[in-house]
Structure formats: structure tokens, C-alpha cells
Design an enzyme around this catalytic site. Structure first.
Site, mmCIF file in Angstrom:
data_model
loop_
_atom_site.group_PDB
_atom_site.id
_atom_site.type_symbol
_atom_site.label_atom_id
_atom_site.label_comp_id
_atom_site.label_asym_id
_atom_site.label_seq_id
_atom_site.Cartn_x
_atom_site.Cartn_y
_atom_site.Cartn_z
ATOM 1 C CG ASP A 194 -9.972 -39.247 0.265
ATOM 2 O OD1 ASP A 194 -10.648 -38.226 0.036
ATOM 3 O OD2 ASP A 194 -10.413 -40.407 0.072
ATOM 4 C CE LYS B 55 -13.258 -39.806 3.723
ATOM 5 N NZ LYS B 55 -12.566 -40.233 2.493
ATOM 6 C CG ASP C 60 2.852 -30.531 9.248
ATOM 7 O OD1 ASP C 60 2.629 -29.367 9.629
ATOM 8 O OD2 ASP C 60 3.474 -31.370 9.925
ATOM 9 C CG ASP D 10 -2.192 -30.575 12.523
ATOM 10 O OD1 ASP D 10 -1.263 -29.744 12.539
ATOM 11 O OD2 ASP D 10 -2.106 -31.717 13.018
ATOM 12 C CE1 TYR E 206 -6.259 -30.991 15.561
ATOM 13 C CE2 TYR E 206 -4.904 -29.749 17.099
ATOM 14 C CZ TYR E 206 -5.024 -30.489 15.950
ATOM 15 O OH TYR E 206 -3.923 -30.726 15.188
#
Ligand code: IPM
Ligand code: MN
Length: 366
Positions: free
Chosen positions: A228, A195, A256, A252, A145
Site C-alpha cells: 500500500d 505485505k 499498471d 500486476d 494466480y
């Protein structure tokens, strides 16, 4: 003389102003007769500020924020401002700078689904017989970001763009501390998400987090998952998690997913916290619903105000040190929803109520 709890109210765009009014009504009622006074200034932010002042985060908004002990934020953005260059749009020109300027590196998002509300979750009831109770700790001022961004008119003959993801050890350690403290108040279980099979930042994240917990919190059970896999596990069996702890963009996305698994974005509140303390000796923070400005239902008076109300409760807890009032508000929301007073997003067979009726129902149960 009474103490003053001073905060800035930034309703923003879309459903922001409607749900903010509802939250302020509840907050005022919940604080009646207490030994302090609420004092707040209302300022434009995001698209509303672009319209009134020509920029998304004008000085006239920033200064009252800096002078306050907390910020209660609605939501920003909408189709009206989408034609603007990306870096001038409400999200990138108001919300992200606010997080950065006030060094709000820790975003706390509770994933709570009341057992009585399991029908609002897309998951089968058998998978969540007792509802859901987890929390996502998201790093908020680093990573992709805020790394260097660039658009190339031509690069090797074509247009190209790049974003940079970077983390420093100190940035990882300070958010690890927040995750650890959260876990110590809960069931001492943290799942760190990265990751590390692909990204260098994740290799550093995993190493730093492992060493940090081994050294400082050996009593916490620490697990690592690739993002994932974490996304899949969250949809399969959310209660296998307790504290999910991750970097900015993964957080983020996962938050959600967590929100929808917990029934509705309209119920999800959040606190963005830094290191520094406010004038009351508590944490300065920005409190906002995790959902967006929902332009499709804005102005109709039907948005779910619960996420905004619960964000105000978090402000009482973290920035004003009044856990008792936070609990009082949270219980009233829970009672109202469990008495089947529900806005459209969580109605499921019940007659949907308006934003105002929802707030009234919460006030009646304080
Ligand atoms: C959130 C939002 C923001 C984010 C947007 C509006 C910039 O989606 O708070 O989760 O990506 O952080
Ligand atoms: Mn988001």
C-alpha cells in the site's frame, strides 16, 4: 549459412494484430543486412483461437511455441468471450498457461518516461523534471494466480469462493536473483514490495529476500515496503525507486500504476523469462506489451504500436543476444516520439498519427 532467429508470433485479439504487424515491419527493417535470418510462424491464441479451433491455447499453437526460441505475443481477451466460464476465457486459458508451461517466472517491465514526454504523465512536471527510469521485476508463475482455487455452492449456508496464495523459498530466491542482476546493471538499488504486516507469504518473502541479498549481493542497497505504501510512493515520487521487485499480483497492480505514471500503457513493453536457454544459448522468453487488447479502439488503426515494437526489441536483447539491435530499435522509437510523431494516447496537442504512421516514423529513424 546464416543463423536463424526462430520465434512464434501470437497476435491474439483486439489491437493485438494491428500493433503486431507494425512491430514486425520495424523488426524486419532493423534486421536487414544482418548475419542472421528472422523466421517466424504466426498462430492464433486467445479469443482468435477459440473462434478458429474451439480453445484458447490449442496444440497447433503450443507446438510451434515449444519449437521456437522466443514468443512474440500481442494481447488476448475481449467482450466477445466474456460470456464463457472464467477458466475458459482467453486470459486464464491461454496467457497464464503459456507462462506456466514455459516456466516464465520473471517478468521484466521497464518504466521509462522520456524527459521530452513528461506532459504525457499525470504527474506534475516538477516531480519528474528528467522523466522516469525505473523497472519492475514481477514474479509471474506463483502466488495467488496459480494457487488452488475453489468455488463452493454452499459453505455455511452461502455460496463462497477462495483463492490460495503460496510461495516456496526456491521460487522467491530465483526471482530475487533476477532482481539482483537487474540492479547490478543499474544503480544497485532494490525495493522489495510485500505485505508482511498481514500475509504469511510476505513474511517468508521478506525473510528470504533479506537473507538472499545479505549473502549474495551485499553491495546492493535493499529496502522493503508494504504494497500500500509502495503504491502511494510510486504516485508521489517514482524516481525514488530504481528496481521494484515483488510477487505476482502486487506486480500486476503496481506495473499498471507504473505504466500510467510513465505516460501510457501504450509505451510499456515486457519480457517474461525463465531459467532455461533456447537453441541459441540465450534465454527463452515471451515478449508482450503490458497493456491489454483495448477492444474499444480495436480495428481502427489508431493504437500505439510502441509497446509491441519495444517488446520485439527486448526479444532481440534477451532471446537472440543482440543488444545492439534492441538499442537501435529503442532509439528509433524515442526519436520518433520526441519528434512529436505520436498516437492519440500520447498526443497531447500534437496531431495524432495512425498505428501505421507511427511504425513508419520509427522505421525512418532506424
Ligand atoms: C498482465 C495482464 C495479465 C495478468 C492478465 C491479462 C491475465 O494484466 O500481463 O499484466 O494479470 O498478468
Ligand atoms: Mn496486468
Amino acid at each position: 549459412m546464416k543463423k536463424t532467429f526462430k520465434f512464434t508470433v501470437l497476435p491474439g485479439d483486439g489491437i493485438g494484430p494491428e500493433v503486431m504487424d507494425a512491430a514486425l515491419d520495424v523488426l524486419k527493417k532493423a534486421c536487414e543486412g544482418e548475419d542472421f535470418e528472422l523466421s517466424y510462424t504466426r498462430c492464433d491464441v486467445g479469443g482468435a483461437a477459440i473462434d478458429s479451433c474451439g480453445e484458447a491455447l490449442p496444440k497447433s499453437t503450443l507446438e510451434p511455441c515449444a519449437a521456437a526460441d522466443a514468443i512474440l505475443f500481442g494481447s488476448v481477451g475481449g467482450p466477445k468471450w466474456e460470456h464463457l466460464p472464467a477458466n475458459l476465457q482467453p486470459e486464464r486459458a491461454a496467457l497464464l498457461p503459456l507462462r506456466k508451461i514455459f516456466k516464465l517466472f520473471a517478468n521484466v517491465r521497464p518504466g521509462l518516461l522520456y524527459p521530452q514526454l513528461t506532459d504525457a504523465s499525470p504527474l506534475k512536471k516538477e516531480r519528474i523534471p528528467n522523466g522516469i527510469d525505473i523497472v519492475c521485476i514481477r514474479e509471474l508463475t506463483g502466488g495467488i494466480y496459480f494457487g488452488e482455487k475453489k468455488t463452493f455452492k454452499t459453505l455455511e449456508g452461502e455460496t463462497a469462493a477462495c483463492d490460495t496464495m503460496m510461495y516456496k523459498v526456491g521460487e522467491i530466491e530465483r526471482i530475487a536473483e533476477v532482481a539482483a542482476q537487474t540492479a547490478m546493471r543499474r544503480s544497485k538499488k532494490v525495493c522489495s514490495v510485500d505485505k508482511a504486516n498481514v500475509l504469511e507469504t510476505s513474511v517468508l518473502w521478506r525473510k528470504t529476500v533479506s537473507e538472499f541479498f545479505a549473502k549474495n549481493y551485499p553491495e546492493i542497497e535493499l529496502k522493503h515496503l508494504y504494497v500500500d505504501n509502495a503504491a502511494m510512493q510510486l504516485a508521489r515520487d517514482p524516481n525514488q525507486f530504481d528496481v521494484i521487485f515483488t510477487e505476482n499480483m502486487f506486480g500486476d497492480i503496481l506495473s499498471d500504476e507504473m505504466a500510467v505514471v510513465c505516460g501510457s500503457l501504450g509505451m510499456l513493453c515486457s519480457a517474461s523469462l525463465g531459467d532455461g536457454s533456447n537453441s541459441l544459448g540465450f534465454k527463452f522468453g515471451l515478449y508482450e506489451p503490458a497493456g491489454g487488447s483495448a477492444p474499444d479502439i480495436a480495428g481502427k488503426g489508431i493504437a500505439n504500436p510502441c509497446a509491441q515494437i519495444l517488446s520485439a526489441a527486448m526479444m532481440m536483447r534477451y532471446s537472440f543476444g543482440r543488444d545492439d539491435i534492441a538499442v537501435k530499435i529503442e532509439s528509433a522509437v524515442r526519436k520518433a516520439v520526441c519528434d512529436n510523431v505520436r498516437t492519440g494516447d500520447i498526443a497531447f496537442g500534437n496531431k495524432p498519427v495512425s498505428t501505421k504512421e507511427m511504425a513508419r516514423a520509427v522505421i525512418d529513424r532506424l
